[in-house]
Design an enzyme around this catalytic site. Structure first.
Site, PDB file in Angstrom:
ATOM      1  N   GLN A  51      24.102 -44.242 148.506  1.00 20.64           N
ATOM      2  CA  GLN A  51      22.689 -44.394 148.873  1.00 20.64           C
ATOM      3  C   GLN A  51      22.100 -43.111 149.468  1.00 20.64           C
ATOM      4  O   GLN A  51      20.897 -42.992 149.588  1.00 20.64           O
ATOM      5  CB  GLN A  51      22.503 -45.561 149.851  1.00 20.64           C
ATOM      6  CG  GLN A  51      22.812 -46.915 149.211  1.00 20.64           C
ATOM      7  CD  GLN A  51      22.575 -48.042 150.186  1.00 20.64           C
ATOM      8  OE1 GLN A  51      23.426 -48.326 151.023  1.00 20.64           O
ATOM      9  NE2 GLN A  51      21.419 -48.673 150.096  1.00 20.64           N
ATOM     10  N   CYS A  88      18.320 -54.967 150.256  1.00 26.19           N
ATOM     11  CA  CYS A  88      19.023 -53.700 150.101  1.00 26.19           C
ATOM     12  C   CYS A  88      18.029 -52.567 150.293  1.00 26.19           C
ATOM     13  O   CYS A  88      16.930 -52.613 149.751  1.00 26.19           O
ATOM     14  CB  CYS A  88      19.636 -53.621 148.705  1.00 26.19           C
ATOM     15  SG  CYS A  88      20.472 -52.049 148.404  1.00 26.19           S
ATOM     16  N   GLU A 131      28.229 -53.710 150.563  1.00 26.57           N
ATOM     17  CA  GLU A 131      28.506 -52.266 150.593  1.00 26.57           C
ATOM     18  C   GLU A 131      29.603 -51.899 149.598  1.00 26.57           C
ATOM     19  O   GLU A 131      29.542 -50.853 148.952  1.00 26.57           O
ATOM     20  CB  GLU A 131      28.875 -51.801 152.006  1.00 26.57           C
ATOM     21  CG  GLU A 131      27.841 -52.102 153.099  1.00 26.57           C
ATOM     22  CD  GLU A 131      26.426 -51.632 152.778  1.00 26.57           C
ATOM     23  OE1 GLU A 131      26.274 -50.672 151.994  1.00 26.57           O
ATOM     24  OE2 GLU A 131      25.470 -52.240 153.296  1.00 26.57           O
TER      25      GLU A 131
HETATM   26 NI    NI Z   1      22.352 -52.107 149.633  1.00 22.78          NI
END
Ligand code: NI
Length: 175
Positions: A51, A88, A131
């Protein structure tokens, strides 16, 4: 300002399996610090390396009991079913009721290189599964049922967030 911008659905770095962490060093610790700042600012409960554009198997999290890092995590057992409205940071503003195992046993390493073994239930178990998905290139939209997905794809297209095709190397170089 957060040290990293969080990558959003459509960014190819969020897709594909990430690589094992082979060295737990000061560089990794600094990156985790930056990820915590980014996560708290978002705000979110967890943030996985892809991310922030890093294709490595680790994530940071805090479910209200302080900051934790899990490196090379593996789910060794999972049990039960639990429905939870999951969101998310890479699919901003959207959330879905998703059923996943209620409890999981996760192993991995912390930033000191020590073995970690956690029995997690409900929220923490959900966070680990979410995750872990990121580390395998799996996003929430892949966990939806058919009806949820149709609706989600419509919304994501409207938001211009649908996955773009991965660019292939055709050998054609444009100036
Ligand atoms: Ni996420």
């Amino acid at each position: 300002m957060a040290p990293h911008s969080i990558r959003i659905l459509g960014d190819p770095v969020l897709r594909g399996r990430t690589d094992e962490v082979t060295e737990i060093d000061g560089r990794l610790a600094r990156l985790c610090d930056e990820m915590f700042t980014t996560m708290y600012e978002a705000p979110g409960l967890g943030l996985a390396a892809p991310q922030v554009g890093v294709r490595k198997r680790f994530f940071v999290y805090d479910v209200g009991e302080g900051p934790e890092v899990l490196i090379n995590p593996v789910i060794t057992e999972s049990e039960g079913e639990w429905e939870f409205e999951e969101g998310c940071l890479s699919v901003p503003g959207l959330s879905w009721d998703i059923v996943r195992p209620k409890t999981v046993h996760v192993t991995g390493y912390d930033l000191d290189g020590n073995d970690v073994s956690v029995e997690a239930d409900e929220l923490l178990a959900r966070l680990f599964q979410h995750e872990l998905d990121h580390l395998d290139g799996v996003l929430l939209v892949d966990r939806l049922d058919d009806e949820q997905r149709r609706e989600a794809m419509r919304t994501l297209r409207e938001l211009n967030l649908a996955d773009k095709p991965t660019p292939t190397n055709s050998g054609l170089q444009l100036p």
